[in-house]
Design a protein around this motif. Structure first.
Motif, PDB file in Angstrom:
ATOM      1  N   LYS A 123      28.759  38.726 -14.181  1.00  0.00           N
ATOM      2  CA  LYS A 123      30.012  39.250 -14.934  1.00  0.00           C
ATOM      3  C   LYS A 123      29.644  38.830 -16.459  1.00  0.00           C
ATOM      4  CE  LYS A 123      35.033  38.449 -15.428  1.00  0.00           C
ATOM      5  NZ  LYS A 123      36.038  37.655 -14.954  1.00  0.00           N
ATOM      6  N   ASP A 124      29.387  37.555 -16.484  1.00  0.00           N
ATOM      7  CA  ASP A 124      29.125  36.968 -18.037  1.00  0.00           C
ATOM      8  C   ASP A 124      27.959  37.492 -18.759  1.00  0.00           C
ATOM      9  OD1 ASP A 124      31.228  35.701 -17.530  1.00  0.00           O
ATOM     10  OD2 ASP A 124      30.154  33.693 -17.052  1.00  0.00           O
ATOM     11  N   GLY A 125      26.821  37.982 -18.066  1.00  0.00           N
ATOM     12  CA  GLY A 125      25.784  38.540 -18.423  1.00  0.00           C
ATOM     13  C   GLY A 125      25.499  40.031 -18.679  1.00  0.00           C
ATOM     14  N   LEU A 126      26.183  40.482 -17.967  1.00  0.00           N
ATOM     15  CA  LEU A 126      25.955  42.186 -18.136  1.00  0.00           C
ATOM     16  C   LEU A 126      26.625  42.959 -19.429  1.00  0.00           C
ATOM     17  CD1 LEU A 126      26.432  43.618 -14.443  1.00  0.00           C
ATOM     18  CD2 LEU A 126      24.330  43.390 -15.704  1.00  0.00           C
ATOM     19  N   ASP A 127      27.651  42.711 -19.914  1.00  0.00           N
ATOM     20  CA  ASP A 127      28.180  43.348 -20.846  1.00  0.00           C
ATOM     21  C   ASP A 127      27.304  42.974 -21.973  1.00  0.00           C
ATOM     22  OD1 ASP A 127      30.214  44.430 -19.672  1.00  0.00           O
ATOM     23  OD2 ASP A 127      31.964  43.217 -20.235  1.00  0.00           O
ATOM     24  N   PRO A 128      26.973  41.808 -22.452  1.00  0.00           N
ATOM     25  CA  PRO A 128      26.061  41.433 -23.655  1.00  0.00           C
ATOM     26  C   PRO A 128      24.664  42.059 -23.464  1.00  0.00           C
ATOM     27  CG  PRO A 128      27.358  39.406 -22.853  1.00  0.00           C
ATOM     28  CD  PRO A 128      27.588  40.440 -21.690  1.00  0.00           C
ATOM     29  N   LEU A 129      24.238  42.151 -22.396  1.00  0.00           N
ATOM     30  CA  LEU A 129      22.922  42.915 -22.082  1.00  0.00           C
ATOM     31  C   LEU A 129      22.975  44.148 -22.208  1.00  0.00           C
ATOM     32  CD1 LEU A 129      19.850  42.605 -21.246  1.00  0.00           C
ATOM     33  CD2 LEU A 129      20.924  43.244 -19.039  1.00  0.00           C
ATOM     34  N   GLU A 130      24.072  45.053 -21.854  1.00  0.00           N
ATOM     35  CA  GLU A 130      24.155  46.358 -22.266  1.00  0.00           C
ATOM     36  C   GLU A 130      24.373  46.575 -23.724  1.00  0.00           C
ATOM     37  OE1 GLU A 130      26.799  50.048 -20.621  1.00  0.00           O
ATOM     38  OE2 GLU A 130      27.683  48.099 -20.466  1.00  0.00           O
ATOM     39  N   LYS A 131      25.199  45.572 -24.372  1.00  0.00           N
ATOM     40  CA  LYS A 131      25.279  45.834 -25.830  1.00  0.00           C
ATOM     41  C   LYS A 131      23.951  45.636 -26.807  1.00  0.00           C
ATOM     42  CE  LYS A 131      30.070  44.184 -26.173  1.00  0.00           C
ATOM     43  NZ  LYS A 131      31.081  43.067 -26.672  1.00  0.00           N
ATOM     44  N   GLN A 132      23.167  44.676 -26.110  1.00  0.00           N
ATOM     45  CA  GLN A 132      21.554  44.745 -26.666  1.00  0.00           C
ATOM     46  C   GLN A 132      20.971  45.806 -26.454  1.00  0.00           C
ATOM     47  OE1 GLN A 132      20.799  40.816 -25.128  1.00  0.00           O
ATOM     48  NE2 GLN A 132      20.103  40.166 -26.860  1.00  0.00           N
ATOM     49  N   VAL A 133      20.904  46.419 -25.247  1.00  0.00           N
ATOM     50  CA  VAL A 133      20.219  47.710 -25.024  1.00  0.00           C
ATOM     51  C   VAL A 133      20.650  48.691 -25.960  1.00  0.00           C
ATOM     52  CG1 VAL A 133      19.570  49.495 -23.076  1.00  0.00           C
ATOM     53  CG2 VAL A 133      19.667  46.884 -22.610  1.00  0.00           C
ATOM     54  N   ARG A 134      21.744  48.762 -26.240  1.00  0.00           N
ATOM     55  CA  ARG A 134      22.232  49.930 -26.972  1.00  0.00           C
ATOM     56  C   ARG A 134      21.830  49.485 -28.296  1.00  0.00           C
ATOM     57  NH1 ARG A 134      27.460  48.891 -26.137  1.00  0.00           N
ATOM     58  NH2 ARG A 134      27.580  50.417 -24.660  1.00  0.00           N
ATOM     59  N   GLU A 135      21.936  48.198 -28.790  1.00  0.00           N
ATOM     60  CA  GLU A 135      21.367  47.884 -30.260  1.00  0.00           C
ATOM     61  C   GLU A 135      19.949  48.264 -30.349  1.00  0.00           C
ATOM     62  OE1 GLU A 135      21.505  46.675 -33.982  1.00  0.00           O
ATOM     63  OE2 GLU A 135      22.979  47.386 -32.706  1.00  0.00           O
ATOM     64  N   VAL A 136      19.061  48.080 -29.344  1.00  0.00           N
ATOM     65  CA  VAL A 136      17.444  48.261 -29.352  1.00  0.00           C
ATOM     66  C   VAL A 136      17.572  49.849 -29.488  1.00  0.00           C
ATOM     67  CG1 VAL A 136      15.766  48.641 -27.954  1.00  0.00           C
ATOM     68  CG2 VAL A 136      16.965  46.507 -27.856  1.00  0.00           C
ATOM     69  N   PHE A 137      18.253  50.555 -29.014  1.00  0.00           N
ATOM     70  CA  PHE A 137      18.311  52.235 -28.852  1.00  0.00           C
ATOM     71  C   PHE A 137      18.499  52.554 -30.369  1.00  0.00           C
ATOM     72  CE2 PHE A 137      19.986  56.294 -28.986  1.00  0.00           C
ATOM     73  CZ  PHE A 137      19.405  57.093 -27.818  1.00  0.00           C
ATOM     74  N   HIS A 138      19.552  51.894 -31.041  1.00  0.00           N
ATOM     75  CA  HIS A 138      19.874  52.597 -32.364  1.00  0.00           C
ATOM     76  C   HIS A 138      19.006  52.103 -33.302  1.00  0.00           C
ATOM     77  CE1 HIS A 138      23.756  54.415 -31.164  1.00  0.00           C
ATOM     78  NE2 HIS A 138      24.083  53.293 -30.728  1.00  0.00           N
ATOM     79  N   ARG A 139      18.488  50.814 -33.268  1.00  0.00           N
ATOM     80  CA  ARG A 139      17.552  50.440 -34.144  1.00  0.00           C
ATOM     81  C   ARG A 139      16.077  51.126 -34.100  1.00  0.00           C
ATOM     82  NH1 ARG A 139      17.450  44.642 -35.257  1.00  0.00           N
ATOM     83  NH2 ARG A 139      19.669  43.847 -35.594  1.00  0.00           N
ATOM     84  N   ILE A 140      15.811  51.403 -32.934  1.00  0.00           N
ATOM     85  CA  ILE A 140      14.619  52.349 -32.898  1.00  0.00           C
ATOM     86  C   ILE A 140      14.833  53.675 -33.483  1.00  0.00           C
ATOM     87  CG2 ILE A 140      13.367  53.824 -31.257  1.00  0.00           C
ATOM     88  CD1 ILE A 140      13.486  51.623 -29.357  1.00  0.00           C
ATOM     89  N   VAL A 141      15.960  54.235 -33.121  1.00  0.00           N
ATOM     90  CA  VAL A 141      16.247  55.616 -33.900  1.00  0.00           C
ATOM     91  C   VAL A 141      16.399  55.421 -35.373  1.00  0.00           C
ATOM     92  CG1 VAL A 141      18.249  57.393 -34.203  1.00  0.00           C
ATOM     93  CG2 VAL A 141      17.624  56.725 -31.803  1.00  0.00           C
ATOM     94  N   ARG A 142      16.980  54.437 -35.965  1.00  0.00           N
ATOM     95  CA  ARG A 142      17.189  54.003 -37.415  1.00  0.00           C
ATOM     96  C   ARG A 142      15.697  53.853 -38.018  1.00  0.00           C
ATOM     97  NH1 ARG A 142      20.691  49.321 -39.468  1.00  0.00           N
ATOM     98  NH2 ARG A 142      19.046  47.904 -38.445  1.00  0.00           N
ATOM     99  N   SER A 143      14.762  53.215 -37.320  1.00  0.00           N
ATOM    100  CA  SER A 143      13.649  52.830 -37.657  1.00  0.00           C
ATOM    101  C   SER A 143      12.883  54.031 -37.818  1.00  0.00           C
ATOM    102  CB  SER A 143      12.641  51.959 -36.746  1.00  0.00           C
ATOM    103  OG  SER A 143      11.517  51.589 -37.364  1.00  0.00           O
TER     104      SER A 143
END
Length: 391
Positions: free
Chosen positions: A356-376
């Motif tokens: 419960k404590d780990g999944l939401d932050p992990l999903e946000k990080q994966v989303r951030e990785v996606f957006h950073r790759i697109v921006r780069s």
């Protein structure tokens, strides 16, 4: 001497040492490092430090939710530093041989976006298992009422455990490439599963982000295809930038591979070759992590896992032990059996809270990785477009 060893003997040294060697033959033997050279060396050091930290994880920490989050944090930091390097050298990106190298990097990045989507789907699948764990805990946790669980509560817990067992088995088959398995009903004598329980995979399929023919194994192999360390002449021609591009490509490959190893994915596969000369400062810790994760996947209890994430293994173990306990329960419960139920519930609560404590932050990080790759990628194409227009 193999090509990689030859390249590594040259590339493994820092950009500064390479430039100092060139300076010996220049009119200025007192060559001092430029800010550009220092920036490239700092990037190599940052990658090495990040992976040394990741590789220091003990057996209980490796592939846990906190460790995977640390891995993504390392990627985001390295990617941001690499983005600054490209910005400071944007005029070089359209020149040969850098133009081809950058184009290949962007192509690999696009493939990594599909991996991010698949990982977010896998995270959602783990979240569904977490909800079933919660049902079991709520049904059997009578600590506040100070009384023994009833037969009705056991039946409710048993149904959730059956759904969980079916869901995890479906995911194992899907991870092994059997996509149609997610739409079949089954019965399993060991867990007393019945055909009245439909696969949870059926309900998640409508929102699946990747096509049914998509393969995580093939995608990772595509990211790693033709990824080789730059030759000495390429390093000189790009003033060391080729080394940074190879480094970021290697980080991208490892991070996507590790995510696929840890999180449930369609047609998972861990057979990927890392062609990295060990003379790179970051090569040893990265290759060590690769070997450790590969060894983990070969363990008997993990060989057919739907994901190597430590919390997934704990969910499966707790659910199996609770299922055996529920199946053997006779009413009224004895004092020993009540105590065993209490201990099993406590174990499940611990796993539930960790997920419960780990999944939401992990999903946000994966989303951030996606957006950073697109921006780069967008910025890189913009740099190249402007340079071509200027010419």
């Amino acid at each position: 001497m193999p090509a990689t060893e030859y390249q590594g003997s040259y590339i493994g040294r820092s950009i500064l040492s390479l430039r100092r060697d060139q300076a010996v033959h220049s009119v200025d033997p007192g060559h001092e490092a430029t800010s550009a050279e220092l920036e490239l060396d700092a990037f190599q050091k940052q990658v090495a430090d990040r992976f040394l930290d990741l590789s220091s994880a003990g057996p209980e920490e490796l592939l846990s939710l906190p460790w995977v989050r640390k891995l993504l944090d390392a990627f985001l930091c390295c990617q941001e530093e690499f983005r600054a390097i490209l910005f400071n050298r944007r005029s070089q990106l359209s020149r040969s041989p850098m133009d081809r190298s950058i184009a290949d990097f962007h192509e690999r990045s696009i493939k990594a976006l599909d991996v991010c989507n698949a990982i977010r789907d896998g995270i959602e699948q783990v979240r569904q298992w977490q909800k079933l764990l919660e049902i079991v805990v709520c049904a059997l946790d009578n600590s506040s009422q100070k009384r023994s669980p009833s037969e009705g509560q056991f039946r409710r817990a048993k149904k959730a455990l059956i759904d969980l067992a079916i869901g995890m088995l479906d995911e194992k088959e899907a991870a092994g490439g059997s996509g149609v398995a997610a739409h079949r009903n089954r019965s399993f004598s060991r867990s007393n599963l019945t055909r009245d329980h439909r696969s949870l995979g059926h309900f998640r399929s409508l929102s699946w982000s990747v096509s049914r023919s998509w393969s995580a194994a093939r995608q990772i192999q595509a990211i790693g295809n033709n990824l080789y360390a730059p030759r000495a002449n390429e390093i000189v021609a790009t003033n060391g930038l080729a080394v940074s591009v190879f480094t970021m490509n290697s980080v991208l490959l490892f991070v996507t591979w590790a995510l696929v190893a840890a999180i449930p994915c369609q047609d998972r596969g861990l057979q990927v070759h890392f062609s990295i000369p060990r003379q790179f400062a970051w090569a040893a810790p990265l290759l060590s992590l690769h070997d450790r994760i590969a060894e983990e996947s070969k363990k008997r209890e993990r060989r057919n896992a739907c994901g190597l994430l430590r919390e997934i293994h704990q969910i499966e173990r707790c659910a199996r032990m609770m299922s055996e306990l529920v199946d053997s329960a006779q009413f009224p419960l004895s004092a020993d059996k009540e105590e065993e139920v209490r201990q099993r519930v406590e174990d499940m609560v611990e796993v539930f809270e960790a997920v419960k404590d780990g999944l939401d932050p992990l999903e946000k990080q994966v989303r951030e990785v996606f957006h950073r790759i697109v921006r780069s990628r967008t910025e890189g194409l913009d740099y190249i477009g402007r340079a071509n227009c200027a010419e």
